[in-house]
Design a protein around this motif. Structure first.
Motif, PDB file in Angstrom:
ATOM      1  N   HIS A  86       0.848  -1.205   0.000  1.00 31.41           N
ATOM      2  CA  HIS A  86       0.000   0.000   0.000  1.00 31.41           C
ATOM      3  C   HIS A  86       0.878   1.247   0.000  1.00 31.41           C
ATOM      4  O   HIS A  86       1.868   1.324   0.725  1.00 31.41           O
ATOM      5  CB  HIS A  86      -0.904   0.046   1.219  1.00 31.41           C
ATOM      6  CG  HIS A  86      -1.651   1.347   1.339  1.00 31.41           C
ATOM      7  ND1 HIS A  86      -2.733   1.660   0.541  1.00 31.41           N
ATOM      8  CD2 HIS A  86      -1.431   2.436   2.131  1.00 31.41           C
ATOM      9  CE1 HIS A  86      -3.161   2.872   0.846  1.00 31.41           C
ATOM     10  NE2 HIS A  86      -2.397   3.358   1.802  1.00 31.41           N
ATOM     11  N   CYS A  87       0.483   2.216  -0.835  1.00 27.15           N
ATOM     12  CA  CYS A  87       1.166   3.512  -0.870  1.00 27.15           C
ATOM     13  C   CYS A  87       0.111   4.605  -1.000  1.00 27.15           C
ATOM     14  O   CYS A  87      -0.908   4.419  -1.674  1.00 27.15           O
ATOM     15  CB  CYS A  87       2.150   3.589  -2.043  1.00 27.15           C
ATOM     16  SG  CYS A  87       3.030   5.174  -2.155  1.00 27.15           S
ATOM     17  N   SER A  88       0.350   5.748  -0.383  1.00 26.58           N
ATOM     18  CA  SER A  88      -0.612   6.852  -0.427  1.00 26.58           C
ATOM     19  C   SER A  88      -0.528   7.665  -1.714  1.00 26.58           C
ATOM     20  O   SER A  88      -1.281   8.627  -1.888  1.00 26.58           O
ATOM     21  CB  SER A  88      -0.392   7.774   0.785  1.00 26.58           C
ATOM     22  OG  SER A  88       0.907   8.349   0.753  1.00 26.58           O
ATOM     23  N   ALA A 131      -1.033   1.325  -9.659  1.00 29.57           N
ATOM     24  CA  ALA A 131      -0.376   0.026  -9.440  1.00 29.57           C
ATOM     25  C   ALA A 131       0.004  -0.150  -7.976  1.00 29.57           C
ATOM     26  O   ALA A 131       0.437   0.792  -7.308  1.00 29.57           O
ATOM     27  CB  ALA A 131       0.866  -0.086 -10.311  1.00 29.57           C
ATOM     28  N   ASP A 132      -0.166  -1.376  -7.467  1.00 25.73           N
ATOM     29  CA  ASP A 132       0.262  -1.666  -6.094  1.00 25.73           C
ATOM     30  C   ASP A 132       1.768  -1.474  -5.946  1.00 25.73           C
ATOM     31  O   ASP A 132       2.244  -0.939  -4.951  1.00 25.73           O
ATOM     32  CB  ASP A 132      -0.112  -3.100  -5.711  1.00 25.73           C
ATOM     33  CG  ASP A 132      -1.610  -3.277  -5.521  1.00 25.73           C
ATOM     34  OD1 ASP A 132      -2.295  -2.267  -5.272  1.00 25.73           O
ATOM     35  OD2 ASP A 132      -2.087  -4.423  -5.627  1.00 25.73           O
ATOM     36  N   MET A 133       2.512  -1.941  -6.969  1.00 25.50           N
ATOM     37  CA  MET A 133       3.962  -1.830  -6.934  1.00 25.50           C
ATOM     38  C   MET A 133       4.385  -0.527  -7.615  1.00 25.50           C
ATOM     39  O   MET A 133       4.873  -0.511  -8.739  1.00 25.50           O
ATOM     40  CB  MET A 133       4.618  -3.034  -7.619  1.00 25.50           C
ATOM     41  CG  MET A 133       6.151  -2.979  -7.656  1.00 25.50           C
ATOM     42  SD  MET A 133       6.915  -3.025  -6.040  1.00 25.50           S
ATOM     43  CE  MET A 133       6.777  -4.774  -5.669  1.00 25.50           C
ATOM     44  N   CYS A 134       4.188   0.583  -6.932  1.00 24.64           N
ATOM     45  CA  CYS A 134       4.652   1.868  -7.454  1.00 24.64           C
ATOM     46  C   CYS A 134       6.131   2.020  -7.122  1.00 24.64           C
ATOM     47  O   CYS A 134       6.714   1.209  -6.392  1.00 24.64           O
ATOM     48  CB  CYS A 134       3.844   3.014  -6.852  1.00 24.64           C
ATOM     49  SG  CYS A 134       4.062   3.183  -5.062  1.00 24.64           S
ATOM     50  N   LYS A 135       6.762   3.071  -7.628  1.00 23.22           N
ATOM     51  CA  LYS A 135       8.196   3.257  -7.394  1.00 23.22           C
ATOM     52  C   LYS A 135       8.506   3.571  -5.933  1.00 23.22           C
ATOM     53  O   LYS A 135       9.616   3.284  -5.454  1.00 23.22           O
ATOM     54  CB  LYS A 135       8.749   4.353  -8.295  1.00 23.22           C
ATOM     55  CG  LYS A 135       8.036   5.681  -8.186  1.00 23.22           C
ATOM     56  CD  LYS A 135       8.463   6.608  -9.310  1.00 23.22           C
ATOM     57  CE  LYS A 135       7.648   7.888  -9.329  1.00 23.22           C
ATOM     58  NZ  LYS A 135       7.964   8.724 -10.517  1.00 23.22           N
TER      59      LYS A 135
END
Length: 232
Positions: A162-164, A169-173
């Protein structure tokens, strides 16, 4: 004001185009304790545990196209904070916005059957905590630890991301940077791998050492028995 509110205030004061270094400095002045990731040298990770963590992620097709995006971020010092707790990695990563993105990565505990099998395989090769943490054990045991599906390292189905940030995409940078940052942290504190996977490290090594000591004691007692009392 809570922690997130204090972070938002610092980021607003730092300005939209503030660098990660400026944000870290501002947070430090506000008394917000951070544990930033610092890559030293050309390689992101240097030890067996750090390298194995990264290689495990890179070998899955689910991740191989997106994980590398995090290398540049982690090398640039964008991972402002990274903490490892049981089954959880939390991080703050600076991006294009003034406020750092918040990352939370869930890691499942190691399956107990797999853990018992690995302990059984390891007992002849591991004789100390230092040997385990330093990665100084035979290559066949390293292969066993790294084996896909029945080793120590998590598969994609055991990882929740999880990223805000607004990336779909779940796998963001930012998540990728946190995952590589975890490799750096494992270089520094390899014992955190066992915390992350829900393994009691003292049990993992201690039980093996105790078993071997018990066997040695039993053999010694048998050897010292009178000949007519020995079995066989």
């Amino acid at each position: 004001m809570g922690l997130l509110g204090r972070i938002s205030t610092v980021c607003f004061e730092s300005g939209k185009n503030a660098s990660g270094r400026e944000i870290k400095s501002g947070l430090g002045k506000k008394g917000i304790k951070l544990e930033p990731v610092q890559v030293r040298g050309r390689e992101i990770s240097r030890t067996w545990w750090g390298k194995a963590w990264s290689e495990n992620l890179e070998r899955y097709a689910d991740y191989d196209n997106r994980v590398p995006r995090g290398r540049t971020y982690v090398r640039s010092g964008a991972v402002l904070d990274l903490k490892i707790a049981p089954n959880t990695i939390t991080a703050m990563v600076s991006g294009s916005r003034s406020k750092p993105y918040e990352i939370k990565i869930g890691i499942s505990s190691l399956d107990k059957k797999v853990e018992r099998a690995l302990m059984e395989k390891s007992r002849a090769s591991l004789d100390s905590m230092q040997a385990l943490l330093s990665g100084e054990f035979p290559s066949d045991l390293k292969d066993r630890f790294f084996k896909q599906g029945t080793g120590l390292f998590p598969s994609p189905k055991e990882i929740k991301l999880h990223c805000s940030c607004p990336d779909w995409a779940d796998m963001c940078k930012h998540v990728a940077a946190a995952l590589y940052g975890t490799a750096v942290r494992l270089d520094e504190k390899p014992e955190l791998f066992f915390v992350l996977r829900g393994i009691k490290i003292d049990d993992f090594v201690g039980k093996m050492v105790k078993r071997e000591q018990s066997k040695m004691l039993t053999r010694a007692k048998a050897k010292n028995r009178p000949y007519y009392q020995r079995e066989g």
